[in-house]
Design a protein around this motif. Structure first.
Motif, PDB file in Angstrom:
ATOM      1  N   LEU A 136       0.644  -1.163   0.031  1.00  0.00           N
ATOM      2  CA  LEU A 136       0.113   0.030  -0.237  1.00  0.00           C
ATOM      3  C   LEU A 136       0.921   1.054  -0.109  1.00  0.00           C
ATOM      4  O   LEU A 136       0.491   2.366  -0.761  1.00  0.00           O
ATOM      5  N   MET A 137       1.941   1.375   0.838  1.00  0.00           N
ATOM      6  CA  MET A 137       2.910   2.407   0.951  1.00  0.00           C
ATOM      7  C   MET A 137       3.529   2.594  -0.473  1.00  0.00           C
ATOM      8  O   MET A 137       3.866   3.789  -0.864  1.00  0.00           O
ATOM      9  N   GLY A 139       0.045   2.057  -3.337  1.00  0.00           N
ATOM     10  CA  GLY A 139      -1.223   2.759  -3.156  1.00  0.00           C
ATOM     11  C   GLY A 139      -1.151   4.076  -3.710  1.00  0.00           C
ATOM     12  O   GLY A 139      -0.178   4.583  -4.468  1.00  0.00           O
ATOM     13  N   ARG A 140      -2.676   4.733  -3.516  1.00  0.00           N
ATOM     14  CA  ARG A 140      -2.700   5.782  -4.646  1.00  0.00           C
ATOM     15  C   ARG A 140      -2.100   7.179  -4.025  1.00  0.00           C
ATOM     16  O   ARG A 140      -1.672   8.078  -4.869  1.00  0.00           O
ATOM     17  N   ARG A 141      -1.420   7.122  -2.708  1.00  0.00           N
ATOM     18  CA  ARG A 141      -0.501   8.144  -2.337  1.00  0.00           C
ATOM     19  C   ARG A 141       0.686   7.452  -2.185  1.00  0.00           C
ATOM     20  O   ARG A 141       1.765   8.069  -1.441  1.00  0.00           O
ATOM     21  N   GLU A 149      -4.450   2.807 -12.381  1.00  0.00           N
ATOM     22  CA  GLU A 149      -4.793   2.453 -11.069  1.00  0.00           C
ATOM     23  C   GLU A 149      -4.472   1.110 -10.671  1.00  0.00           C
ATOM     24  O   GLU A 149      -4.924   0.317 -11.289  1.00  0.00           O
ATOM     25  N   ALA A 152      -4.752   0.188  -6.826  1.00  0.00           N
ATOM     26  CA  ALA A 152      -5.442  -0.070  -5.822  1.00  0.00           C
ATOM     27  C   ALA A 152      -6.770  -0.591  -6.114  1.00  0.00           C
ATOM     28  O   ALA A 152      -7.471  -0.227  -7.221  1.00  0.00           O
ATOM     29  N   PHE A 153      -7.242  -1.610  -5.353  1.00  0.00           N
ATOM     30  CA  PHE A 153      -8.674  -2.291  -5.541  1.00  0.00           C
ATOM     31  C   PHE A 153      -8.909  -2.813  -6.846  1.00  0.00           C
ATOM     32  O   PHE A 153     -10.025  -2.833  -7.553  1.00  0.00           O
ATOM     33  N   ILE A 161      -6.105  -8.834   1.138  1.00  0.00           N
ATOM     34  CA  ILE A 161      -7.318  -8.019   1.926  1.00  0.00           C
ATOM     35  C   ILE A 161      -6.935  -6.588   2.142  1.00  0.00           C
ATOM     36  O   ILE A 161      -7.617  -5.702   2.173  1.00  0.00           O
ATOM     37  N   LEU A 162      -5.510  -6.537   2.495  1.00  0.00           N
ATOM     38  CA  LEU A 162      -5.090  -5.169   3.171  1.00  0.00           C
ATOM     39  C   LEU A 162      -4.834  -4.163   1.760  1.00  0.00           C
ATOM     40  O   LEU A 162      -5.110  -3.037   1.617  1.00  0.00           O
ATOM     41  N   PHE A 163      -4.209  -4.809   0.600  1.00  0.00           N
ATOM     42  CA  PHE A 163      -3.793  -4.197  -0.438  1.00  0.00           C
ATOM     43  C   PHE A 163      -4.807  -4.014  -1.477  1.00  0.00           C
ATOM     44  O   PHE A 163      -5.082  -3.050  -2.034  1.00  0.00           O
ATOM     45  N   ALA A 164      -5.556  -4.979  -1.907  1.00  0.00           N
ATOM     46  CA  ALA A 164      -6.379  -5.086  -2.993  1.00  0.00           C
ATOM     47  C   ALA A 164      -7.668  -4.972  -2.535  1.00  0.00           C
ATOM     48  O   ALA A 164      -8.590  -4.704  -3.237  1.00  0.00           O
ATOM     49  N   GLY A 165      -8.098  -4.973  -1.239  1.00  0.00           N
ATOM     50  CA  GLY A 165      -9.493  -4.913  -0.797  1.00  0.00           C
ATOM     51  C   GLY A 165     -10.404  -6.155  -1.120  1.00  0.00           C
ATOM     52  O   GLY A 165      -9.845  -7.262  -1.584  1.00  0.00           O
TER      53      GLY A 165
END
Lengths: 272, 281
Positions: free
Chosen positions: B126-127, B130-132, B145, B147-148, B226-230
């Protein structure tokens, strides 16, 4: 070879640190005798931690252990026989599941707090409620099984029936959902990280953080989350559990809940 | 230093180091002492298979949630497996054949994801993506994109699972006698030809078994995904995520998916043992 000596140095350093961090034993004179195990909805994480501290301050012989997770997860754990003292659910459905599993006496369930939904947003793509349906917005909500997810869907149903929003609004919002998360705190985290543009959480969760924008949901569309608590039939430390249960419903418990943004006067209102 | 893949070392030694028959009387004692752990390992699997109504298995697997999860898991793990071979083989070869500065650090880094909690991997991804995140933000400007999306699922699997392949492949490359390759190159084979016609055929089975292991690990990932992709049915909800959610919504579907994963894991491990046994002969 030089890496070996480096790693030896690091190892020694780690040992030193571990030595410093080792707890100074012997400070606690009397070990707590009765442990209350509280299964509580994720949205209660902060306020229950405070209530637990206040409770053990007045009951020194008590220890309180929390298991915070989505209410649906806690209800499943209870149904599979997880040992606990008390169950605090964010909705009726999951309390009913615990009752159906035989772990809770329906007569002992008490309504103790309410919260309402808000939209939290990060970034500038969502500034008003209507932006939720703008194509391209990334929205996270709770899964249907999670109370906050069920409330969010109920809000969308109410909006669909309202001429000011209508069915296209609900369809547009649902099309923007990119993830159905496992607890309200997971929804909040994804928004705080900026992974999602917006999410639907409880007002009380939004109040605890400063880095998200909060958008109100009008009262006529909003959903009240009814928090219910009950001691388990086979509670660990039953006497202390009753103490904790009454403490939660006492004026001190209510004061802490109100300070965290929960409404406690809904206790007189009956959930539908 | 020759690194052997850790899941291989046990059975590759057992064949040669078998105790002489004279010591066999103690077998009974060892068997008695081995029983508790064996029973413990077997019990949850047996209980799960018992609880899952096998006659209703197909009914539950036909549930749209289950079907979507199975399809997504197969698609993402296939892509992950392809990427693992493509990107992992050069790393394995480099580690097995060359000495370079910080080689041991790189060697350790490769093992890191196998011992890290997958949730840590998810948070790290994510870090970074992720989008940011470091790479996520510039990529989003380009309209990419992560994420998700299913891409995030693949990245999570790649991170978690590739070390299993790299470790197996590096062990295999290191075990080849370098004389064989030198002989070929003296006979005029180019570097690529040596790799393609000498090295690769010798390690084929080890690579395949490492790949199957890491595919299986990718199939099972929960925490990083689940944390990274949702969690979105059909897009990022893989089988382990559907099992977790099913635990709360529909236990029968969760049990049916679990049976599939146990069966596939068992087949994979049997396949690995068979491939490796085949290569030794």
């Amino acid at each position: 070879m030089k890496y070996r000596s480096l790693s030896i140095c690091l190892f020694c350093l780690a040992l030193l640190c571990a030595g410093c961090l080792a707890p100074a034993d012997g400070s606690s004179s009397k070990p707590p005798t009765q442990e209350v195990v509280v299964f509580a909805a994720a949205s209660l994480t902060d306020v229950f931690a405070e209530i637990g501290t206040a409770f053990t301050a007045t009951n020194p012989q008590a220890a309180v252990t929390f298991n915070f997770a989505g209410s649906q997860q806690l209800a499943s754990q209870l149904a599979e026989g997880a040992p606990a003292s008390l169950f605090a659910s964010a909705d009726q459905r999951q309390m009913d599941a615990a009752v159906a599993a035989g772990r809770v006496d329906p007569a002992s369930v008490a309504l103790f707090a309410c919260s309402r939904l808000v939209v939290v947003a990060s970034g500038d793509r969502v500034a008003a409620l209507s932006d939720l349906a703008t194509p391209g917005v990334k929205l996270v909500i709770g899964a249907d099984a999670v109370p906050v997810g069920a409330y969010a869907l109920a809000f969308l149903d109410a909006a669909a029936a309202d001429p000011a929003y209508g069915e296209p609004f609900r369809a547009g919002v649902l099309a923007n959902v990119v993830s159905y998360e496992q607890s309200v705190r997971a929804v909040l985290s994804k928004v705080r990280l900026g992974e999602a543009d917006a999410g639907i959480v409880y007002a009380t969760d939004a109040q605890a953080v400063a880095d998200v924008a909060v958008i109100d949901i009008p009262t006529q569309l909003n959903q009240l989350a009814y928090y219910q608590v009950a001691p388990l039939r086979d509670a660990i430390a039953p006497e202390m559990t009753r103490e904790f249960f009454s403490f939660l419903l006492s004026s001190e418990g209510k004061g802490l809940l109100s300070a965290a943004g929960f409404s406690t006067d809904c206790a007189s209102a009956t959930p539908e | 230093m020759k690194s052997t893949p850790f899941f291989r070392s046990a059975n590759s030694h057992s064949a040669q180091n078998r105790r002489p028959v004279a010591l066999r009387p103690s077998l009974e004692i060892w068997r008695g002492m081995a029983l508790p752990l064996l029973a413990f390992l077997l019990l949850p699997l047996a209980a799960l298979l018992w609880r899952a109504d096998l006659s209703q298995l197909w009914v539950h697997l036909a549930d749209p949630v289950a079907l979507q999860a199975i399809r997504l898991s197969l698609e993402t793990t296939t892509i992950s497996a392809f990427l693992i071979v493509l990107l992992g083989t050069p790393v394995a070869y480099l580690l097995a054949r060359y000495d370079f500065p910080l080689r041991r650090v790189v060697d350790t880094l490769i093992d890191l994801p196998t011992v890290l909690p997958p949730a840590v991997a998810g948070l790290g991804l994510l870090m970074a993506f992720g989008r940011r995140g470091w790479l996520g933000a510039p990529l989003e400007l380009l309209g990419i994109e992560i994420a998700f999306t299913a891409v995030a699922v693949v990245l999570a699997q790649l991170f978690i699972a590739s070390p299993f392949y790299v470790r197996a492949a590096a062990g295999a490359f290191a075990s080849i006698e370098s004389e064989l390759e030198q002989a070929a190159s003296l006979d005029g084979a180019s570097q690529w030809q040596v790799f393609r016609f000498i090295t690769l055929p010798l390690v084929r089975m080890s690579l395949l078994s490492g790949l199957v292991m890491s595919w299986s690990r990718a199939l099972g990932d929960f925490g990083a995904t689940i944390l990274f992709a949702g969690n979105f049915p059909g897009r990022t909800q893989t089988m382990p995520l559907a099992i977790y959610l099913g635990f709360e919504m529909d236990l029968d579907v969760a049990l049916a998916l679990s049976v599939i994963l146990i069966a596939s894991a068992f087949l994979v491990l049997m396949l690995v043992k068979w491939l490796l046994a085949g290569e030794r002969e």
